[in-house]
Design a protein around this motif. Structure first.
Motif, PDB file in Angstrom:
ATOM      1  N   GLY A  19       0.803  -1.210   0.000  1.00 40.27           N
ATOM      2  CA  GLY A  19       0.000   0.000   0.000  1.00 40.27           C
ATOM      3  C   GLY A  19       0.835   1.259   0.000  1.00 40.27           C
ATOM      4  N   VAL A  20       0.231   2.361   0.428  1.00 43.75           N
ATOM      5  CA  VAL A  20       0.889   3.671   0.420  1.00 43.75           C
ATOM      6  C   VAL A  20       2.064   3.710   1.389  1.00 43.75           C
ATOM      7  CG1 VAL A  20       0.586   6.107   1.038  1.00 43.75           C
ATOM      8  CG2 VAL A  20      -1.153   4.939  -0.323  1.00 43.75           C
ATOM      9  N   THR A  21       3.141   4.358   0.948  1.00 42.61           N
ATOM     10  CA  THR A  21       4.289   4.578   1.839  1.00 42.61           C
ATOM     11  C   THR A  21       4.684   6.051   1.926  1.00 42.61           C
ATOM     12  OG1 THR A  21       5.825   4.086   0.020  1.00 42.61           O
ATOM     13  CG2 THR A  21       5.246   2.264   1.501  1.00 42.61           C
ATOM     14  N   GLY A  22       4.190   6.875   1.015  1.00 44.62           N
ATOM     15  CA  GLY A  22       4.543   8.289   1.094  1.00 44.62           C
ATOM     16  C   GLY A  22       3.819   9.153   0.077  1.00 44.62           C
ATOM     17  N   LEU A  23       3.952  10.473   0.250  1.00 40.41           N
ATOM     18  CA  LEU A  23       3.297  11.457  -0.603  1.00 40.41           C
ATOM     19  C   LEU A  23       4.278  12.572  -0.923  1.00 40.41           C
ATOM     20  CD1 LEU A  23       0.583  12.514  -1.857  1.00 40.41           C
ATOM     21  CD2 LEU A  23       0.246  13.755   0.296  1.00 40.41           C
ATOM     22  N   LEU A  24       4.443  12.873  -2.215  1.00 36.73           N
ATOM     23  CA  LEU A  24       5.290  13.975  -2.650  1.00 36.73           C
ATOM     24  C   LEU A  24       4.430  15.225  -2.797  1.00 36.73           C
ATOM     25  CD1 LEU A  24       7.448  12.193  -5.403  1.00 36.73           C
ATOM     26  CD2 LEU A  24       8.007  12.561  -2.979  1.00 36.73           C
ATOM     27  N   VAL A  25       4.858  16.307  -2.138  1.00 36.51           N
ATOM     28  CA  VAL A  25       4.095  17.543  -2.123  1.00 36.51           C
ATOM     29  C   VAL A  25       4.970  18.684  -2.641  1.00 36.51           C
ATOM     30  CG1 VAL A  25       2.859  19.191  -0.681  1.00 36.51           C
ATOM     31  CG2 VAL A  25       2.706  16.754  -0.180  1.00 36.51           C
ATOM     32  N   LYS A  26       4.404  19.483  -3.568  1.00 38.25           N
ATOM     33  CA  LYS A  26       5.146  20.596  -4.158  1.00 38.25           C
ATOM     34  C   LYS A  26       4.665  21.916  -3.589  1.00 38.25           C
ATOM     35  CE  LYS A  26       6.386  22.589  -8.662  1.00 38.25           C
ATOM     36  NZ  LYS A  26       6.184  22.483 -10.135  1.00 38.25           N
ATOM     37  N   GLY A  27       5.612  22.700  -3.022  1.00 35.39           N
ATOM     38  CA  GLY A  27       5.273  24.003  -2.492  1.00 35.39           C
ATOM     39  C   GLY A  27       5.288  25.062  -3.570  1.00 35.39           C
ATOM     40  N   ASP A  28       4.839  26.285  -3.232  1.00 35.48           N
ATOM     41  CA  ASP A  28       4.784  27.347  -4.244  1.00 35.48           C
ATOM     42  C   ASP A  28       6.152  27.797  -4.708  1.00 35.48           C
ATOM     43  OD1 ASP A  28       5.490  28.597  -1.906  1.00 35.48           O
ATOM     44  OD2 ASP A  28       3.847  30.057  -1.925  1.00 35.48           O
ATOM     45  N   SER A  29       7.193  27.456  -3.945  1.00 33.73           N
ATOM     46  CA  SER A  29       8.565  27.779  -4.355  1.00 33.73           C
ATOM     47  C   SER A  29       9.127  26.753  -5.331  1.00 33.73           C
ATOM     48  CB  SER A  29       9.471  27.859  -3.119  1.00 33.73           C
ATOM     49  OG  SER A  29       9.566  26.588  -2.494  1.00 33.73           O
ATOM     50  N   GLY A  30       8.378  25.665  -5.542  1.00 33.66           N
ATOM     51  CA  GLY A  30       8.840  24.609  -6.429  1.00 33.66           C
ATOM     52  C   GLY A  30       9.530  23.469  -5.717  1.00 33.66           C
ATOM     53  N   GLU A  31       9.757  23.636  -4.421  1.00 30.64           N
ATOM     54  CA  GLU A  31      10.435  22.601  -3.640  1.00 30.64           C
ATOM     55  C   GLU A  31       9.511  21.401  -3.428  1.00 30.64           C
ATOM     56  OE1 GLU A  31      12.337  21.982   0.853  1.00 30.64           O
ATOM     57  OE2 GLU A  31      11.558  23.935   0.220  1.00 30.64           O
ATOM     58  N   ILE A  32      10.046  20.195  -3.563  1.00 29.78           N
ATOM     59  CA  ILE A  32       9.285  18.959  -3.361  1.00 29.78           C
ATOM     60  C   ILE A  32       9.587  18.408  -1.979  1.00 29.78           C
ATOM     61  CG2 ILE A  32       8.861  16.610  -4.147  1.00 29.78           C
ATOM     62  CD1 ILE A  32       7.843  18.626  -6.117  1.00 29.78           C
ATOM     63  N   ARG A  33       8.547  18.146  -1.228  1.00 35.76           N
ATOM     64  CA  ARG A  33       8.700  17.550   0.115  1.00 35.76           C
ATOM     65  C   ARG A  33       8.172  16.130   0.088  1.00 35.76           C
ATOM     66  NH1 ARG A  33       6.272  19.970   5.837  1.00 35.76           N
ATOM     67  NH2 ARG A  33       6.858  18.185   7.144  1.00 35.76           N
ATOM     68  N   ASP A  34       8.922  15.232   0.638  1.00 39.22           N
ATOM     69  CA  ASP A  34       8.543  13.821   0.691  1.00 39.22           C
ATOM     70  C   ASP A  34       8.024  13.515   2.094  1.00 39.22           C
ATOM     71  OD1 ASP A  34       8.199  11.144   0.392  1.00 39.22           O
ATOM     72  OD2 ASP A  34      10.266  10.671  -0.141  1.00 39.22           O
ATOM     73  N   ILE A  35       6.717  13.267   2.185  1.00 36.38           N
ATOM     74  CA  ILE A  35       6.091  12.994   3.485  1.00 36.38           C
ATOM     75  C   ILE A  35       5.858  11.492   3.598  1.00 36.38           C
ATOM     76  CG2 ILE A  35       4.125  13.499   4.987  1.00 36.38           C
ATOM     77  CD1 ILE A  35       3.693  16.060   3.411  1.00 36.38           C
ATOM     78  N   LYS A  36       6.514  10.871   4.531  1.00 38.76           N
ATOM     79  CA  LYS A  36       6.408   9.418   4.704  1.00 38.76           C
ATOM     80  C   LYS A  36       5.174   9.086   5.536  1.00 38.76           C
ATOM     81  CE  LYS A  36      10.448   8.666   2.696  1.00 38.76           C
ATOM     82  NZ  LYS A  36      10.573   7.971   1.399  1.00 38.76           N
ATOM     83  N   VAL A  37       4.116   8.678   4.877  1.00 42.50           N
ATOM     84  CA  VAL A  37       2.876   8.310   5.566  1.00 42.50           C
ATOM     85  C   VAL A  37       2.288   7.061   4.907  1.00 42.50           C
ATOM     86  CG1 VAL A  37       2.236  10.609   6.415  1.00 42.50           C
ATOM     87  CG2 VAL A  37       1.615   9.919   4.083  1.00 42.50           C
ATOM     88  N   PRO A  38       1.581   6.222   5.682  1.00 40.30           N
ATOM     89  CA  PRO A  38       0.917   5.046   5.109  1.00 40.30           C
ATOM     90  C   PRO A  38      -0.514   5.318   4.664  1.00 40.30           C
ATOM     91  CG  PRO A  38       0.828   4.924   7.476  1.00 40.30           C
ATOM     92  CD  PRO A  38       1.566   6.188   7.161  1.00 40.30           C
ATOM     93  N   GLY A  39      -1.023   6.531   4.967  1.00 45.85           N
ATOM     94  CA  GLY A  39      -2.409   6.847   4.630  1.00 45.85           C
ATOM     95  C   GLY A  39      -2.563   8.262   4.128  1.00 45.85           C
ATOM     96  N   VAL A  40      -3.333   8.437   3.041  1.00 48.63           N
ATOM     97  CA  VAL A  40      -3.624   9.756   2.473  1.00 48.63           C
ATOM     98  C   VAL A  40      -5.135   9.877   2.291  1.00 48.63           C
ATOM     99  CG1 VAL A  40      -3.316  11.303   0.510  1.00 48.63           C
ATOM    100  CG2 VAL A  40      -1.409   9.856   1.269  1.00 48.63           C
ATOM    101  N   PHE A  41      -5.730  10.910   2.887  1.00 43.54           N
ATOM    102  CA  PHE A  41      -7.171  11.137   2.819  1.00 43.54           C
ATOM    103  C   PHE A  41      -7.449  12.405   2.004  1.00 43.54           C
ATOM    104  CE2 PHE A  41      -6.451   8.533   6.490  1.00 43.54           C
ATOM    105  CZ  PHE A  41      -7.544   7.684   6.555  1.00 43.54           C
ATOM    106  N   THR A  42      -8.265  12.293   0.964  1.00 41.66           N
ATOM    107  CA  THR A  42      -8.556  13.430   0.097  1.00 41.66           C
ATOM    108  C   THR A  42      -9.996  13.896   0.282  1.00 41.66           C
ATOM    109  OG1 THR A  42      -9.175  11.986  -1.760  1.00 41.66           O
ATOM    110  CG2 THR A  42      -6.873  12.665  -1.610  1.00 41.66           C
ATOM    111  N   PHE A  43     -10.154  15.214   0.463  1.00 45.05           N
ATOM    112  CA  PHE A  43     -11.475  15.829   0.611  1.00 45.05           C
ATOM    113  C   PHE A  43     -11.475  17.115  -0.214  1.00 45.05           C
ATOM    114  CE2 PHE A  43     -10.450  13.606   4.589  1.00 45.05           C
ATOM    115  CZ  PHE A  43     -11.466  12.667   4.615  1.00 45.05           C
ATOM    116  N   VAL A  44     -11.735  16.981  -1.507  1.00 44.88           N
ATOM    117  CA  VAL A  44     -11.606  18.120  -2.429  1.00 44.88           C
ATOM    118  C   VAL A  44     -12.898  18.395  -3.194  1.00 44.88           C
ATOM    119  CG1 VAL A  44      -9.107  17.892  -2.686  1.00 44.88           C
ATOM    120  CG2 VAL A  44     -10.610  16.565  -4.172  1.00 44.88           C
ATOM    121  N   GLY A  45     -14.014  18.122  -2.584  1.00 40.59           N
ATOM    122  CA  GLY A  45     -15.286  18.391  -3.235  1.00 40.59           C
ATOM    123  C   GLY A  45     -15.975  17.129  -3.723  1.00 40.59           C
TER     124      GLY A  45
END
Length: 313
Positions: A211-237
């Protein structure tokens, strides 16, 4: 021949069923394949419905509604509806089992479904670490870190719910401010184990056979952050569940706007005589339980007037 067919068993459909039967319609059927209650049953806490105090989950909140409606004569048929059509003055309810029911009037209350956020890996890992229901899946991450994507009331409320179970919650939002109610925003900001990651967009969720092991997130500066998580919950409408209104020639039975919302007047009437729409699927719906229930009541009262006039004219 039904006096009224109600499609959908959420707050709008159940309220419509109660008002229609209590108001005098004798043959009213609610078509709902699953258990009645709707999307709100997945909510972790209801705190803004008039008269409801204390911590009540969506499931607990909706539990007495079906019995109350059935007391007045509402029937529940546990079958999915594929399509609603109209021939002359009669509506046809085309059901998944191949049978067809006929009705003088129809109230469509099929609501909406959680929208996918659209980042890479979301579809592939959905159900294996990616979820749209914190109350359904939050328990699997007890004592672990998770990420929540979104900035509305639902996203923040579910982040607060997860914060009670998980060791840490990363709340990712593409802006630096939230659309949620001020009270909810304040509670999130005061939660010690919720980290806000603002002006950021999820790029990719990744994982392995487990299953999930991480999430790559891009900030407004363009920097990519690697967040090590086993779960991602989306609530976008949510996306409108209007499929049952699509006819064999791919046109809609009634008018919809560019978002797929059914266009109704203040009385929940569509331009098609005898067809009403209520709840999250109708034009400019506030997406609140109390509003959906009000819609259902209004639609039912209009259906009663329509059927009475039709049968007694």
């Amino acid at each position: 021949m039904l006096d009224c067919a109600i499609i959908g068993g959420g707050p709008a459909g159940l309220t419509a069923g109660m008002y229609a039967t209590r108001g005098g319609l004798e043959n009213v059927v609610m078509f709902e394949k699953g258990m009645p209650g709707g999307q709100i049953t997945q909510s972790s806490e209801i705190e803004n419905y008039p008269g409801v105090t204390g911590e009540v989950s969506g499931m607990e909140f909706m539990m007495p509604w079906p019995a109350q409606c059935q007391k007045f004569g509402l029937k529940h048929e546990m079958v999915a509806v594929n399509r609603v059509s109209k021939e002359g003055e009669i509506f046809k309810i085309h059901k998944e089992d191949g049978t067809i029911s006929q009705a003088h009037s129809v109230i469509v209350c099929t609501g909406s479904s959680p929208r996918r956020a659209g980042f890479a890996g979301e579809d592939e890992l959905f159900g294996r670490g990616v979820s749209t229901c914190a109350t359904c899946d939050g328990f699997f991450y007890k004592g672990k870190e998770v990420a929540v994507v979104g900035g509305g009331d639902t996203a923040l409320e579910e982040a607060l719910y997860l914060a009670k179970i998980c060791s840490k919650v990363y709340l990712i939002h593409r802006r630096d401010s939230f659309r949620a109610s001020p009270n909810t925003v304040e509670r999130v900001k005061n939660a010690q184990n919720i980290e806000l990651i603002l002006n950021s967009i999820p790029q990719e969720v990744y994982g392995d056979n487990m299953g999930v092991t991480g999430l790559l997130v891009k900030g407004d500066s363009g920097e990519i952050r690697d967040i090590k998580v086993p779960g991602v919950f989306t609530f976008v409408g949510n996306d409108v569940n209007n499929q049952i209104l699509i006819q064999e020639d791919d046109s809609f039975l009634c008018d919809v706007n560019k978002h797929g919302e059914v266009i109704v007047d203040i009385s929940m009437r569509t331009p098609v005589h005898g067809l009403f729409a209520a709840g999250d699927m109708r034009l400019s719906a506030p997406k609140q339980v109390v509003s959906a229930a009000g819609d259902g009541a209004v639609a039912a009262l209009q259906a009663i007037s329509y059927v009475d006039e039709k049968l007694n004219s």
